[in-house]
Scaffold this motif. Structure first.
Motif, PDB file in Angstrom:
ATOM      1  N   LYS A 102      -7.905  -2.126   6.168  1.00  0.00           N
ATOM      2  CA  LYS A 102      -7.729  -2.741   4.664  1.00  0.00           C
ATOM      3  C   LYS A 102      -6.799  -3.929   4.308  1.00  0.00           C
ATOM      4  O   LYS A 102      -7.273  -4.824   3.780  1.00  0.00           O
ATOM      5  CB  LYS A 102      -7.406  -1.372   3.761  1.00  0.00           C
ATOM      6  CG  LYS A 102      -7.390  -1.901   2.212  1.00  0.00           C
ATOM      7  CD  LYS A 102      -7.286  -0.339   1.535  1.00  0.00           C
ATOM      8  CE  LYS A 102      -7.077  -0.885   0.297  1.00  0.00           C
ATOM      9  NZ  LYS A 102      -6.307   0.106  -0.663  1.00  0.00           N
TER      10      LYS A 102
ATOM     11  N   SER B 174      -7.062   3.083   9.001  1.00  0.00           N
ATOM     12  CA  SER B 174      -7.871   2.366   8.057  1.00  0.00           C
ATOM     13  C   SER B 174      -7.081   1.711   7.026  1.00  0.00           C
ATOM     14  O   SER B 174      -7.414   0.548   6.608  1.00  0.00           O
ATOM     15  CB  SER B 174      -8.354   3.828   7.033  1.00  0.00           C
ATOM     16  OG  SER B 174      -8.932   4.555   7.749  1.00  0.00           O
ATOM     17  N   CYS B 175      -5.862   1.917   7.094  1.00  0.00           N
ATOM     18  CA  CYS B 175      -4.704   1.319   6.042  1.00  0.00           C
ATOM     19  C   CYS B 175      -4.768  -0.362   6.862  1.00  0.00           C
ATOM     20  O   CYS B 175      -4.861  -1.358   6.063  1.00  0.00           O
ATOM     21  CB  CYS B 175      -3.626   1.610   6.093  1.00  0.00           C
ATOM     22  SG  CYS B 175      -3.209   2.932   4.958  1.00  0.00           S
TER      23      CYS B 175
ATOM     24  N   SER C  56      -7.732  -7.991   3.241  1.00  0.00           N
ATOM     25  CA  SER C  56      -7.141  -8.484   1.967  1.00  0.00           C
ATOM     26  C   SER C  56      -6.254  -9.724   2.293  1.00  0.00           C
ATOM     27  O   SER C  56      -5.808 -10.346   1.458  1.00  0.00           O
ATOM     28  CB  SER C  56      -6.540  -7.523   1.138  1.00  0.00           C
ATOM     29  OG  SER C  56      -5.391  -6.863   1.820  1.00  0.00           O
TER      30      SER C  56
ATOM     31  N   GLN D  60       0.704  -1.242   0.034  1.00  0.00           N
ATOM     32  CA  GLN D  60       0.027   0.075  -0.092  1.00  0.00           C
ATOM     33  C   GLN D  60       1.024   1.133  -0.009  1.00  0.00           C
ATOM     34  O   GLN D  60       0.767   2.071  -0.751  1.00  0.00           O
ATOM     35  CB  GLN D  60      -0.834   0.058   1.110  1.00  0.00           C
ATOM     36  CG  GLN D  60      -2.030  -0.925   1.172  1.00  0.00           C
ATOM     37  CD  GLN D  60      -2.770  -0.909   2.600  1.00  0.00           C
ATOM     38  OE1 GLN D  60      -2.879   0.262   3.393  1.00  0.00           O
ATOM     39  NE2 GLN D  60      -3.652  -1.866   2.915  1.00  0.00           N
TER      40      GLN D  60
END
Ligand SMILES: Cc1ncc(COP(=O)(O)O)c(C=O)c1O
Length: 664
Positions: free
Chosen positions: A657, A653-654, A661, A607
């Motif tokens: 996420k 938030s990262c 995943s 990311q």
């Protein structure tokens, strides 16, 4: 004629005394000819004692030149003769000059080397170009503008690499093999081209001031510290002595005095000087301790066994330093740490008593004041008290030396006289509590015999700028050399740290950078800056605390670094982690969740490179759990003054996420 031959490493010197005439020419030729024909080294004919040369002597010299030509015909040399003539008297020079041989024999060149290059530029062509590569030595408006423009141009190129990512430019695969095949270019480049080429190497590098860079204890560097370093780069003061540094030596004394007062040393008794990094400060500290424990080691070498004591969380310099000092890495005795990453004090006492009972010497105890991974702090106050009482009890002939490795934590000394009740800077209660907790530990720095400080860590200066502070400057006599051993130095001036420093060259720029920041920030600025970093770290810690699937793992450390783990949905992170840490049967769960967190970290890294992610780091072995397995943790190290609360929300938030995943 007397001929004396002396063979040296790089040349053969043939001294000729008396007359080189018809009577001596044959002997001269037969002595010199084999030397010139066969020798690998240059033959130097010293004619300082030659009184006369006749035409027979001149013929001999020409004969030797022919011998040399035969050698070059065999492809050995080009224009350079394998012999050369020196120190001829004026009378002999005149004879050689009249014969047209003086230039050849004294330069050692058969024919004058070409003054016009066959191809490319001559040296004379190059000179203006060479000069334009340096800042002007005198004030010259055009040259000065050019210099400033070159810097501006370089900065502009780098500015173009700022894309919003926490790193510069692109992150593309690096071809190390190609790099290994490169050679020095044959020709010179221009300044602009070179600067552009150098700017390319900044591609991919982290922007440490970026609020999404939370990678490690690497600071963004302040403008005055950059300029201090730049002054050092331009004018190159070497603080070996004030002969070469002049007032930059004064800057070092000022910076040392400020830091000494900051940590609670008496600046009249203390001394400090800059060195090559935090590792360098530990090297100096342990070296002084070794000399105290085993006097004479500096001159006689290590002649007694001596131990170095440090915690398991101390930086790996604890291994390097005894290795490099000749104590041996085996001399390290490691003290386990408590849950807060500080030395287990009961274990320390047991270890010290054991060593002393066995009659072992203690070279030094390293107290870590801000561990690399977690900002753990040893209880220096207690360690110093223990040292004092054991030294008295065992009637030691020396005080075991305490080195405080405060390269990370030292800056918190600015809170030593902060009024936590009045809290004029208005820190919130959580941050204030963190700052106070750290200050309580760091206020004991004055108990250490030496303290290591890194300006290139929590001082917000550029690499490398470290200072070793000695509580008692007389200790430096233990590592000083006799000034007469360096006859080419210390001819004038009054500040000669080169007499005791390990380094010969010490960069003045690092001192100017350090002093610039001490002056720029003062206590107020450092308090504000450190307070902000801790405030932001507390935001993250609060959010981790609130999240059911996340937990902080260094939850007793109150600095700018937060280690944490995340878990999949449905797992109570705090309870599971507690079990993983303390249950001897939890190896399987720990291993599985280590693997999961490694995958989370890899996803975060992706990311960061490809989206709007964060530059974080990971430690594969934060500590060893009760089951014997390592605990892996993801790390956020906040060093940017530009960070805001929203960035910490972004980080959560990262993480969310990544959790979605990554498969479990
Ligand atoms: C606690 C501690 N001590 C010493 C060092 C070594 O410092 P340097 O890298 O400047 O040699 C580090 C480096 O991170 C550190 O964290």
């Amino acid at each position: 004629m007397d001929i004396n031959i002396e063979k040296r490493a790089a040349r053969i010197t043939v001294t000729c005394a008396g007359r080189l005439d018809v009577a001596s020419a044959k002997e001269f030729e037969s002595t010199l000819e084999p030397l010139i024909r066969e020798s690998e080294q240059q033959v130097v004919l010293d004619f300082s004692h030659l009184e006369y040369i006749s035409s027979a002597g001149i013929r001999s010299l020409l004969f030797l030149m022919k011998t040399a030509s035969a050698r070059s015909a065999a492809g050995e040399t080009h224009n350079l003769l394998p012999f050369r003539l020196i120190q001829a008297s004026p009378a002999i020079r005149q004879v050689l000059e009249l014969s047209g041989l003086l230039e050849t024999f004294s330069s050692g060149f058969r024919a004058a080397p070409g003054t016009v290059a066959k191809q490319g530029r001559t040296y004379a062509d190059l000179l203006p170009l060479l000069r334009s590569a340096f800042p002007s030595p005198v004030s010259d408006t055009d040259a000065d503008k050019q210099f400033v423009a070159s810097i501006a141009n370089g900065l502009e190129q780098i500015d173009k690499l700022k894309t919003g990512h926490p790193y510069l430019g692109m992150r593309e695969p690096i071809d190390y093999n190609r790099a290994r095949s490169l050679q020095v270019p044959e020709t010179m480049s221009g300044v602009a081209e070179t600067v552009a080429g150098i700017a390319e190497y900044m591609q991919g590098g982290f922007i440490w001031s970026h609020p999404r860079t939370q990678e490690n204890v690497v600071p963004p560097t302040s403008v005055p510290s950059i300029i201090g370093n730049l002054f050092g780069a331009i004018y190159n003061p070497n603080i070996i002595s004030d002969e070469y540094s002049y007032r930059v030596g004064l800057a070092e004394i000022e910076a040392a005095a400020m830091c000494a007062t900051l940590v609670g040393y008496d600046p009249e008794r203390a001394a400090g000087f800059c060195t090559f990094g935090g590792t360098g400060t530990i090297l100096y500290g342990v070296k002084l301790g070794l000399e105290k424990a085993c006097p004479g080691t500096f001159s006689r070498g290590v002649h007694e066994r001596a131990k170095l004591v440090a915690s398991s969380a101390a930086h790996y310099a604890k291994i390097n330093v005894p290795g490099w000092l000749g104590l041996g890495t085996d001399s390290l005795v490691t003290v386990p740490t408590d849950a807060d990453n500080s030395m287990d004090l009961a274990a320390l006492e047991k270890i010290l008593r054991n060593l002393l009972d066995r009659g072992e010497k203690i070279a030094a105890i390293i107290a870590t004041m801000g561990t690399t991974d977690a900002f753990g702090m040893d209880n220096l106050q207690y360690i110093a008290g223990l040292r004092d009482s054991l030294a008295a009890e065992y009637k030691l002939s020396y005080q075991p030396h305490i080195h405080a490795d405060a390269v990370i934590g030292w800056a918190w000394s600015v809170f030593n006289d902060y009024d936590f009740d009045a809290n004029t800077l208005g820190f919130n209660p959580r941050a204030l509590r963190c700052l106070w907790d750290t200050q309580v530990n760091i206020s004991a720095l004055s108990r250490a015999d030496t303290v290591g400080i890194d300006f290139h860590k929590t001082g917000f200066g550029p690499y490398v700028s470290s200072m070793i502070l000695c509580k008692n400057r007389d200790d430096l006599n233990l590592i000083s050399r006799d000034i007469g051993l360096m006859p080419y130095l210390f001819q004038f001036g009054n500040y000669h740290p080169g007499v005791f420093t390990l380094e010969t060259s010490r960069a003045g720029g690092s001192v100017l950078a350090a002093l610039a920041n001490l002056k720029l920030f003062g206590k107020e600025g450092y308090r504000g800056l450190l307070g902000h970093l801790v405030t932001m770290s507390e935001v993250l810690r609060r959010r981790l605390d609130e999240h059911p699937a996340m937990c902080q793992v260094n939850d007793y450390n109150y600095g700018p670094v937060t280690l944490f783990r995340v878990y999949p949905d449905g797992i109570n992170a705090k309870a599971v982690f507690y079990d993983e840490l303390n249950n001897p049967e939890a190896a399987e769960s720990l291993r599985r969740n280590n693997e999961y967190n490694r995958k989370i970290f890899d996803e975060l890294h992706r990311q960061m490179e490809q989206e709007s992610g964060f530059a974080l780091s990971v430690t594969a072995h934060y500590r060893t759990a009760a089951c014997g397995e390592p605990v892996l943790a993801i790390k956020s190290f906040v060093m940017s003054p530009f960070i805001e609360e929203q960035h910490m929300q972004g980080l959560i938030s990262c993480l969310e996420k990544a959790r979605q995943s990554v498969s479990y």
